[in-house]
Design a protein around this motif. Structure first.
Motif, mmCIF file in Angstrom:
data_model
loop_
_atom_site.group_PDB
_atom_site.id
_atom_site.type_symbol
_atom_site.label_atom_id
_atom_site.label_comp_id
_atom_site.label_asym_id
_atom_site.label_seq_id
_atom_site.Cartn_x
_atom_site.Cartn_y
_atom_site.Cartn_z
ATOM 1 N N ALA A 22 -6.278 8.229 11.028
ATOM 2 C CA ALA A 22 -7.350 8.521 10.490
ATOM 3 C C ALA A 22 -8.258 6.979 10.447
ATOM 4 C CB ALA A 22 -6.968 8.657 8.858
ATOM 5 N N ARG A 23 -9.523 7.253 10.010
ATOM 6 C CA ARG A 23 -10.502 6.113 9.849
ATOM 7 C C ARG A 23 -11.332 6.162 8.837
ATOM 8 N NH1 ARG A 23 -14.341 3.703 14.727
ATOM 9 N NH2 ARG A 23 -14.702 1.708 13.747
ATOM 10 N N LEU A 24 -11.567 5.141 8.100
ATOM 11 C CA LEU A 24 -12.540 5.127 7.116
ATOM 12 C C LEU A 24 -13.926 4.844 7.557
ATOM 13 C CD1 LEU A 24 -10.786 2.764 4.421
ATOM 14 C CD2 LEU A 24 -11.636 5.003 4.132
ATOM 15 N N VAL A 25 -14.923 5.914 7.057
ATOM 16 C CA VAL A 25 -16.214 5.354 7.265
ATOM 17 C C VAL A 25 -16.959 5.395 6.093
ATOM 18 C CG1 VAL A 25 -18.326 6.634 8.215
ATOM 19 C CG2 VAL A 25 -16.252 6.697 9.503
ATOM 20 N N ILE A 26 -17.785 4.372 5.637
ATOM 21 C CA ILE A 26 -18.273 4.034 4.340
ATOM 22 C C ILE A 26 -19.688 4.076 4.441
ATOM 23 C CG2 ILE A 26 -18.458 2.541 2.763
ATOM 24 C CD1 ILE A 26 -15.531 1.657 3.297
ATOM 25 N N VAL A 27 -20.511 4.860 3.552
ATOM 26 C CA VAL A 27 -21.864 4.893 3.792
ATOM 27 C C VAL A 27 -22.497 4.359 2.436
ATOM 28 C CG1 VAL A 27 -23.683 6.423 3.667
ATOM 29 C CG2 VAL A 27 -21.842 6.897 4.962
ATOM 30 N N GLY A 28 -23.396 3.400 2.508
ATOM 31 C CA GLY A 28 -23.941 2.908 1.314
ATOM 32 C C GLY A 28 -23.906 1.378 1.549
ATOM 33 N N ASP A 29 -24.596 0.771 0.454
ATOM 34 C CA ASP A 29 -24.667 -0.826 0.619
ATOM 35 C C ASP A 29 -24.866 -1.337 -0.821
ATOM 36 O OD1 ASP A 29 -25.320 -3.066 1.614
ATOM 37 O OD2 ASP A 29 -26.965 -2.404 2.867
ATOM 38 N N GLY A 30 -24.869 -2.637 -1.091
ATOM 39 C CA GLY A 30 -24.624 -3.247 -2.250
ATOM 40 C C GLY A 30 -23.835 -4.550 -2.208
ATOM 41 N N PRO A 31 -23.832 -5.309 -3.151
ATOM 42 C CA PRO A 31 -23.522 -6.673 -3.452
ATOM 43 C C PRO A 31 -21.928 -7.101 -2.828
ATOM 44 C CG PRO A 31 -23.717 -5.793 -5.519
ATOM 45 C CD PRO A 31 -24.288 -4.923 -4.414
ATOM 46 N N SER A 32 -21.210 -5.757 -2.967
ATOM 47 C CA SER A 32 -19.572 -5.990 -2.445
ATOM 48 C C SER A 32 -19.480 -6.015 -1.032
ATOM 49 C CB SER A 32 -18.740 -4.956 -3.256
ATOM 50 O OG SER A 32 -18.906 -5.208 -4.644
ATOM 51 N N ARG A 33 -20.389 -5.466 -0.225
ATOM 52 C CA ARG A 33 -20.377 -5.261 1.203
ATOM 53 C C ARG A 33 -19.654 -6.293 1.987
ATOM 54 N NH1 ARG A 33 -24.305 -2.359 5.500
ATOM 55 N NH2 ARG A 33 -23.165 -2.609 7.350
ATOM 56 N N PRO A 34 -20.230 -7.608 2.057
ATOM 57 C CA PRO A 34 -19.271 -8.420 2.845
ATOM 58 C C PRO A 34 -18.112 -8.615 2.366
ATOM 59 C CG PRO A 34 -21.490 -9.329 1.615
ATOM 60 C CD PRO A 34 -21.344 -8.113 1.200
ATOM 61 N N ARG A 35 -17.585 -8.549 1.191
ATOM 62 C CA ARG A 35 -16.199 -8.626 0.764
ATOM 63 C C ARG A 35 -15.361 -7.474 1.449
ATOM 64 N NH1 ARG A 35 -13.134 -7.186 -3.533
ATOM 65 N NH2 ARG A 35 -14.836 -6.307 -4.561
ATOM 66 N N LEU A 36 -15.813 -6.100 1.176
ATOM 67 C CA LEU A 36 -15.439 -4.904 1.708
ATOM 68 C C LEU A 36 -14.991 -4.973 3.169
ATOM 69 C CD1 LEU A 36 -17.178 -2.407 -0.670
ATOM 70 C CD2 LEU A 36 -14.733 -3.468 -0.824
ATOM 71 N N GLU A 37 -16.082 -5.612 3.822
ATOM 72 C CA GLU A 37 -16.032 -5.494 5.367
ATOM 73 C C GLU A 37 -14.932 -6.545 5.890
ATOM 74 O OE1 GLU A 37 -20.540 -4.693 6.998
ATOM 75 O OE2 GLU A 37 -19.866 -6.771 6.427
ATOM 76 N N VAL A 38 -14.429 -7.603 5.123
ATOM 77 C CA VAL A 38 -13.415 -8.266 5.335
ATOM 78 C C VAL A 38 -12.031 -7.739 4.783
ATOM 79 C CG1 VAL A 38 -12.289 -10.414 4.843
ATOM 80 C CG2 VAL A 38 -14.799 -10.352 5.046
ATOM 81 N N LEU A 39 -12.123 -7.052 3.869
ATOM 82 C CA LEU A 39 -11.013 -6.308 3.074
ATOM 83 C C LEU A 39 -10.476 -5.200 4.032
ATOM 84 C CD1 LEU A 39 -8.904 -6.184 0.845
ATOM 85 C CD2 LEU A 39 -10.521 -4.821 -0.197
ATOM 86 N N MET A 40 -11.526 -4.563 4.835
ATOM 87 C CA MET A 40 -11.169 -3.525 5.539
ATOM 88 C C MET A 40 -11.696 -3.344 7.001
ATOM 89 S SD MET A 40 -11.629 -0.029 2.495
ATOM 90 C CE MET A 40 -13.126 -1.105 1.808
ATOM 91 N N PRO A 41 -11.349 -4.353 7.703
ATOM 92 C CA PRO A 41 -11.794 -4.423 9.025
ATOM 93 C C PRO A 41 -11.868 -3.172 10.004
ATOM 94 C CG PRO A 41 -9.704 -5.515 8.983
ATOM 95 C CD PRO A 41 -9.881 -4.990 7.504
ATOM 96 N N GLY A 42 -10.918 -2.445 9.633
ATOM 97 C CA GLY A 42 -10.926 -1.282 10.806
ATOM 98 C C GLY A 42 -12.025 -0.142 10.064
ATOM 99 N N ALA A 43 -12.476 -0.268 9.036
ATOM 100 C CA ALA A 43 -13.630 0.693 8.563
ATOM 101 C C ALA A 43 -14.694 0.906 9.239
ATOM 102 C CB ALA A 43 -13.739 0.645 7.294
ATOM 103 N N ARG A 44 -15.689 1.651 9.489
ATOM 104 C CA ARG A 44 -16.953 1.539 9.812
ATOM 105 C C ARG A 44 -17.861 1.699 8.784
ATOM 106 N NH1 ARG A 44 -19.025 3.573 14.766
ATOM 107 N NH2 ARG A 44 -20.952 2.924 14.938
ATOM 108 N N PHE A 45 -18.745 0.756 8.594
ATOM 109 C CA PHE A 45 -19.804 0.698 7.526
ATOM 110 C C PHE A 45 -21.145 0.904 8.177
ATOM 111 C CE2 PHE A 45 -16.250 -1.861 6.084
ATOM 112 C CZ PHE A 45 -16.458 -1.833 4.609
ATOM 113 N N LEU A 46 -21.806 2.151 7.615
ATOM 114 C CA LEU A 46 -23.030 2.801 8.282
ATOM 115 C C LEU A 46 -24.337 2.174 7.240
ATOM 116 C CD1 LEU A 46 -21.914 6.366 9.025
ATOM 117 C CD2 LEU A 46 -21.719 4.413 10.411
ATOM 118 N N GLY A 47 -24.210 1.410 6.239
ATOM 119 C CA GLY A 47 -25.224 1.057 5.292
ATOM 120 C C GLY A 47 -25.831 2.148 4.654
#
Length: 641
Positions: free
Chosen positions: A220-245
């Motif tokens: 399985a893979r996480l795909v996260i849609v959205g943006d906000g103040p927590s994004r930098p921290r979340l990208e570090v916490l979940m390096p395998g997730a795909r952040f689409l903004g």
């Protein structure tokens, strides 16, 4: 009137746009008042957009908070002449809108959409939670009706003392969000057997960090849609997730339909619009078993609800769907079927019904307003009522603590009000209030003495001493007080019922919910008995420090004057507002009491509590008999004791 609007797109903005579109199609006139911001349009769906001054919300530069005073909002409403004021997710701008609608006599419908109190907890500022709850309660009590998006949010509001709650959900665009939007290109780009998706703000209140436990689900893979103040921290916490903004429109619909499982971990959702959009896209949902999802996700049919805060349960529920394609299809089809009746057309048609009900209720409310109660014929010109015998009941606030006269004797708001009333031709006045007294005291000895005095006007301000106890039964207090008001009204006396209030202090915030619930109960008493309600929430400056004495729990002379003139205005005392403004100018340099608060007030209070005593023990009312106020000697009146 909306707290959020274009170009910032979120659930509130989306709902407002759908409502405007429906109003345009139905031939209604609409006008939008929203916080100003770069890119805000001047017109949407035939409705003019009035941008009002605003400030950027810290941490969300694109989110604006409207700041105009209520009088500016009232002036705007008068120009447009609305039948209904819709308050979309009201808090700051919405509060001013509620006051303005009340001021001009227009029905206000408040659509509860954001649990601000829960946000204060997530942002770890618990001291603000009580303040937020109090503000939510007083705002929605001002509205004619409140629309709650789910049974859970309706229960939350009821616990805060809000009444006239109606359930009204949100529509879903089932034409845009549907399974055929699934994109093979996106699936190839994401490169995984099973895609676990999230759509929403990346902020603490959404609890997106909880999704980190899903990273270890095989295949399985996480795909996260959205943006906000927590994004930098979340990208570090979940390096395998795909952040689409941030995505919107067809791009968002394609991403949503391309998920295999949709997950939303936020526990402060009042509804959950993205859950509906996932269901419309044929995607099964896993959400927390709290708030809005309780009314949208059917356990074992179109998704799973996991125990709030239990991340192992979250992982187990998602893994169950990730490992079973047949179950995913079955849940997805059931979810798609469930939302077919929730089109925006149907939901907006329901809203029109709520508007009609609000207009009818507003007509009823207007008939109960204080000024109408003073006039035998509502259509006749206003003729000020004249009272000859006035009795004040209550505790230390009505006794007049922290408001000494030149001779040292206590005055207080009721004494000052009596002087205003006496200007109409003389008045007999009794003040039976004694410090530290509670509802039972007013409904006991004070009521008995008042009935003996046969007044034609009675004021009651009591309840604060009950509400700050360790435990309190607000409905029981209200029922006891209603009995006393009903007895007074049965004698033909007019009764002025004043809602208790708190100073604007951190320590007072813990009692805010109780005071709000009691104020709501008093509103009901006034409606049922015909009493005149003085809702102190209508005077947002009353809690300010200059209106409070040096003990920080009683009104100062300035505060007593303020309250007296406000009550005088409601009772149609001639020129009460002008006299109040003049009095304020004459005392504008009056010092604010401070100094030896602990030694003079706090420590003696603690000592009395430890010894089971109260400040009013052994004290008697300062005016147990009538005193005559007037320019000449008192006329004979054999009916007065």
């Amino acid at each position: 009137m909306t707290e959020s609007f274009l170009p910032h797109m979120n659930g509130v903005t989306g709902s407002v746009l759908q409502i405007l579109s429906h109003l345009e199609r139905a031939g209604h006139d609409a006008h939008v008042i929203a916080p100003d911001g770069v890119g805000i349009p001047g017109e949407v769906h035939g409705a003019a957009v009035e941008a009002v001054p605003s400030l950027a919300l810290p941490g969300y530069r694109s989110v604006r908070v409207g700041t105009p005073p209520a009088r500016h909002i009232a002036a705007s409403l008068r120009r447009f002449e609305p039948d209904v004021v819709h308050l979309a997710s009201p808090f700051a701008l919405g509060w001013r809108g509620a006051l303005a609608a009340e001021h001009i006599g227009v029905a206000a419908v408040a659509a509860y959409q954001t649990d601000v109190a829960a946000y204060t907890q997530r942002y770890r500022i618990p001291i603000a939670t009580g303040i937020a709850e109090s503000h939510i309660a007083r705002l929605h009590r001002r509205a004619t009706i409140t629309l709650a998006p789910s049974p859970d949010s309706a229960q939350q509001l009821a616990e805060l003392g809000v009444d006239r709650i109606r359930q009204w959900g949100r529509g879903v665009d089932a034409e845009r969000f549907q399974p055929v939007r699934r994109s093979t290109a996106l699936r190839a780009e994401w490169g995984s057997e099973v895609v676990i998706g999230y759509v929403g703000r990346l902020a603490p209140e959404k609890q997106v960090e909880d999704l980190a436990v899903l990273q270890t689900i095989p295949g399985a893979r996480l795909v996260i849609v959205g943006d906000g103040p927590s994004r930098p921290r979340l990208e570090v916490l979940m390096p395998g997730a795909r952040f689409l903004g941030h995505l919107e429109g067809d791009a968002l619909a394609a991403a949503m339909a391309s998920f295999d499982v949709f997950v939303h971990p936020g526990e402060s959702e009042t509804f959950g619009q993205t859950l509906q959009e996932a269901h419309a896209s044929g995607v099964p949902v896993v959400a927390t078993g709290r708030g809005g999802p309780l009314g949208l996700v059917r356990m074992g049919m179109d998704g799973w609800l996991y125990r709030p805060g239990d991340l192992e349960d979250l992982r187990m529920r998602v893994a169950d769907l990730a490992g079973d394609a047949r179950k995913r299809r079955a849940f997805g089809e059931a979810g798609r079927d469930a939302v077919q009746g929730r089109s925006w057309a149907n939901v907006c048609a329901q809203l029109m019904g709520h508007y009609d009900e609000a207009r009818e209720l507003r007509t009823v409310d207007t008939g109960l307003r204080a000024r109408r109660q003073m006039r035998p014929d509502p259509g006749a010109p206003a003729v000020p009522r004249t009272w000859r015998r006035y009795v004040a009941l209550g505790d230390s606030l009505t006794e007049g603590l922290c408001d000494p006269g030149p001779d040292g004797a206590l005055r207080g708001w009721a004494d000052r009000l009596a002087l205003l009333l006496a200007a109409r031709g003389g008045l007999r006045y009794a003040n039976l209030a004694v410090r530290s007294k509670r509802v039972r005291d007013v409904c006991g000895g004070q009521l008995a003495r008042a009935l003996e005095l046969q007044p034609d006007l009675v004021s009651i301000l009591v309840g604060a001493n009950d509400l700050v106890k360790s435990t309190v039964d607000v409905p029981a207090l209200a029922a006891e007080l209603e009995g006393a008001v009903a007895r007074l009204r049965s004698t033909g006396a007019d009764v002025v019922l004043v809602t208790p209030f708190l100073p604007r202090r951190r320590a007072a915030a813990i009692y805010a919910r109780r005071f709000a619930a009691f104020a709501t109960a008093l509103s009901g008493i006034a409606a049922r008995t015909g009493a005149v309600l003085i809702d102190t929430d209508l005077y947002p400056s009353l809690p300010d420090r200059p209106n409070w004495g040096e003990d920080l729990v009683h009104l100062s002379s300035r505060g007593h004057r303020f309250l007296a003139y406000r009550v005088g205005e409601v009772l149609d005392v001639p020129h009460a507002d002008a006299l109040g403004a003049l009095d304020a100018v004459l005392h504008e340099n009056e010092p604010i009491g401070a100094g030896l608060w602990w030694r003079r007030h706090a420590l003696p209070w603690v000592w009395r509590r430890l010894h089971g005593r109260a400040a009013g023990d052994g004290r008697v009312a300062k005016h147990d008999e009538y005193v005559y106020l007037g320019r000449s000697s008192a006329p004979r009146d054999v009916s007065v004791h």
